[in-house]
Enzyme design. Structure first.
Site, PDB file in Angstrom:
ATOM      1  N   GLU A  33       0.826  -1.214   0.000  1.00 21.20           N
ATOM      2  CA  GLU A  33       0.000   0.000   0.000  1.00 21.20           C
ATOM      3  C   GLU A  33       0.858   1.260   0.000  1.00 21.20           C
ATOM      4  O   GLU A  33       0.532   2.253  -0.636  1.00 21.20           O
ATOM      5  CB  GLU A  33      -0.966   0.002   1.194  1.00 21.20           C
ATOM      6  CG  GLU A  33      -2.094  -0.990   1.066  1.00 21.20           C
ATOM      7  CD  GLU A  33      -2.821  -0.890  -0.257  1.00 21.20           C
ATOM      8  OE1 GLU A  33      -3.153   0.219  -0.695  1.00 21.20           O
ATOM      9  OE2 GLU A  33      -3.044  -1.955  -0.882  1.00 21.20           O
ATOM     10  N   CYS A 192     -16.769   2.635 -20.769  1.00 16.59           N
ATOM     11  CA  CYS A 192     -18.093   2.506 -20.162  1.00 16.59           C
ATOM     12  C   CYS A 192     -18.867   1.300 -20.714  1.00 16.59           C
ATOM     13  O   CYS A 192     -19.703   0.722 -20.013  1.00 16.59           O
ATOM     14  CB  CYS A 192     -18.890   3.789 -20.380  1.00 16.59           C
ATOM     15  SG  CYS A 192     -18.051   5.239 -19.686  1.00 16.59           S
TER      16      CYS A 192
END
Ligand code: SF4
Length: 336
Positions: A33, A192
Site C-alpha cells: 500500500e 463505459c
C-alpha cells in the site's frame, strides 16, 4: 443488484487475483500500500519483489539501516515513503511488539499512513470493514455521482459514498474490486461499454479539464568531483526534503558559484566544461541539472569519508541515489 454487488460480481470475473501482495500478511499488504501511493501496479511490482526478498519480515526491515532501505527504493521516487516505511517498522516493533495495529487511530499514528491507506490495510490484511478513497476510487465515484468539483466539500461527499458502498463482508474483495475497476475500466479514457455500473452512472462523457498549474523551473549545478584512486564524491542530503537522506552529487546554484563552492569543500581544482543539461520533472517543479566534471590529482586530507560523505567507486554496492543523479554518476563513471 446494487452498486456493491455489481462491483463484486465484476471483480470475480475480471478483477486482479494474482498480485504478489495478495497474501494474508499485514506486513506485506502495508508494504504494498505504501508503494502503491502515487505509483502504478506495474512500476511497484518489481520493487515489492525486491523488498520482500531483502526484508521478508517487519523485523528485518526495522533492523535494517535506513541507507539500505533508501538504496532499494532508489528509482521509485517520493522518497519520504521509504523513510516513513522504515520509521513505521521501528515504531510497530517498539509500540506494538511487532504486530501490525488493527485500529484506524493506531494506523493513522504511523508516519506515511493516511485515511485511505489505513482503510486499505484494515480491509486487506484483517478483513475489517474500512473504506478507501485513492485516485482510482475517487475517479469512479466522482463520475458515477457526477461530482466534478475537487474541493474539500466534494471530498467529504466522496468519502460518504465510499463508506456507504463498503460492505461488512467480503471487504477485501470489494476493496480490490473498486480499485481494479478504476485502474482497468474507469480509466482516464473510460471504457463505459464494459463497465458494470454503466446503467446508473452519471458520467456524460465530458469532464472539466484538470486545473493546469504552471510548473516552476529550477536549476542547479552538480559537480562530478573525481579522483582516480578514490572515486566520485557523493554527499548525503539533509534528512528532510524531496531527496532527503539520499546520496547525491555536491551542488551549487550556478556555474559562477562552483569555484568558490569547491574551495569551501577544500578543493583547489578547476572545473571542467559543463556537460549536457539533464532535466528531471517532479510533481511540483522541473529541475535542470548542469553536470560539471572536476578532476582531482590529489584529494588531500580535506575530504575523508564520514557519515555524510563518501568516495563512490563502481565496484562498490550502489548507495541510495535519486534516479537522475544515478544516471549522471553511471554515465560519468562509464566514460572516465
Ligand atoms: S460507466 Fe464509465 S464513467 Fe461510469 S463508472 Fe463505469 S467506466 Fe466510469
Amino acid at each position: 443488484m446494487d452498486f456493491t454487488g455489481r462491483v463484486l460480481a465484476w471483480y470475480q470475473r475480471h478483477g486482479r487475483h494474482d498480485l504478489p501482495w495478495q497474501v494474508p500478511d499485514p506486513y506485506l499488504r502495508w508494504l504494498a500500500e505504501i508503494m502503491l501511493q502515487q505509483t502504478t501496479v506495474t512500476a511497484a511490482r518489481p520493487y515489492f519483489e525486491r523488498f520482500r526478498a531483502r526484508f521478508p519480515t517487519l523485523e528485518t526491515l526495522a533492523q535494517a539501516p535506513l541507507d539500505d532501505v533508501l538504496a532499494l527504493w532508489s528509482g521509485l521516487g517520493y522518497y519520504a515513503r521509504a523513510r516513513n516505511l522504515h520509521a513505521s517498522a521501528r515504531l510497530v516493533m517498539d509500540r506494538h511488539q511487532g504486530r501490525f495495529p488493527q485500529t484506524l487511530p493506531e494506523l493513522l499514528a504511523l508516519p506515511g499512513i493516511g485515511l485511505s491507506t489505513a482503510g486499505a490495510i484494515l480491509a486487506f490484511a484483517f478483513g475489517i470493514p474500512a473504506s478507501i478513497l485513492d485516485a482510482n476510487v475517487r475517479r469512479v465515484l466522482s463520475r458515477y455521482h457526477g461530482i466534478t468539483d475537487r474541493d474539500a466539500k466534494a471530498t467529504r461527499r466522496l468519502w460518504e459514498h465510499a463508506r456507504a458502498y463498503t460492505p461488512t463482508h467480503d471487504v477485501a474483495d470489494y476493496t480490490q474490486a473498486i480499485m481494479d475497476l478504476g485502474a482497468l475500466v474507469c480509466r482516464k479514457a473510460p471504457q463505459c461499454s464494459i463497465c458494470p455500473l454503466v446503467s446508473a452512472c452519471s458520467f456524460k462523457g465530458e469532464e472539466p479539464p484538470p486545473a493546469r498549474r504552471a510548473r516552476p523551473e529550477r536549476s542547479v549545478v552538480m559537480a562530478l568531483i573525481y579522483q582516480a584512486n578514490a572515486g566520485l564524491l557523493l554527499l548525503r542530503r539533509p534528512a528532510s526534503g524531496v531527496w532527503g537522506g539520499l546520496w547525491s552529487l555536491p551542488e551549487c546554484p550556478t556555474l559562477p558559484d562552483l569555484t568558490p563552492y569547491l574551495a569551501s569543500l577544500g578543493f583547489e581544482a578547476a572545473p571542467g566544461a559543463p556537460g549536457a543539461v539533464l532535466r528531471h520533472v517532479f510533481t511540483h517543479f522541473a529541475l535542470s541539472i548542469t553536470p560539471v566534471p572536476v578532476l582531482l590529482t590529489n584529494i588531500g586530507t580535506c575530504a575523508s569519508e564520514n557519515r555524510d560523505m563518501m568516495w563512490y567507486q563502481r565496484c562498490a554496492a550502489e548507495p541510495g541515489m535519486p534516479a537522475p543523479v544515478r544516471r549522471l554518476v553511471n554515465q560519468f563513471l562509464e566514460t572516465t
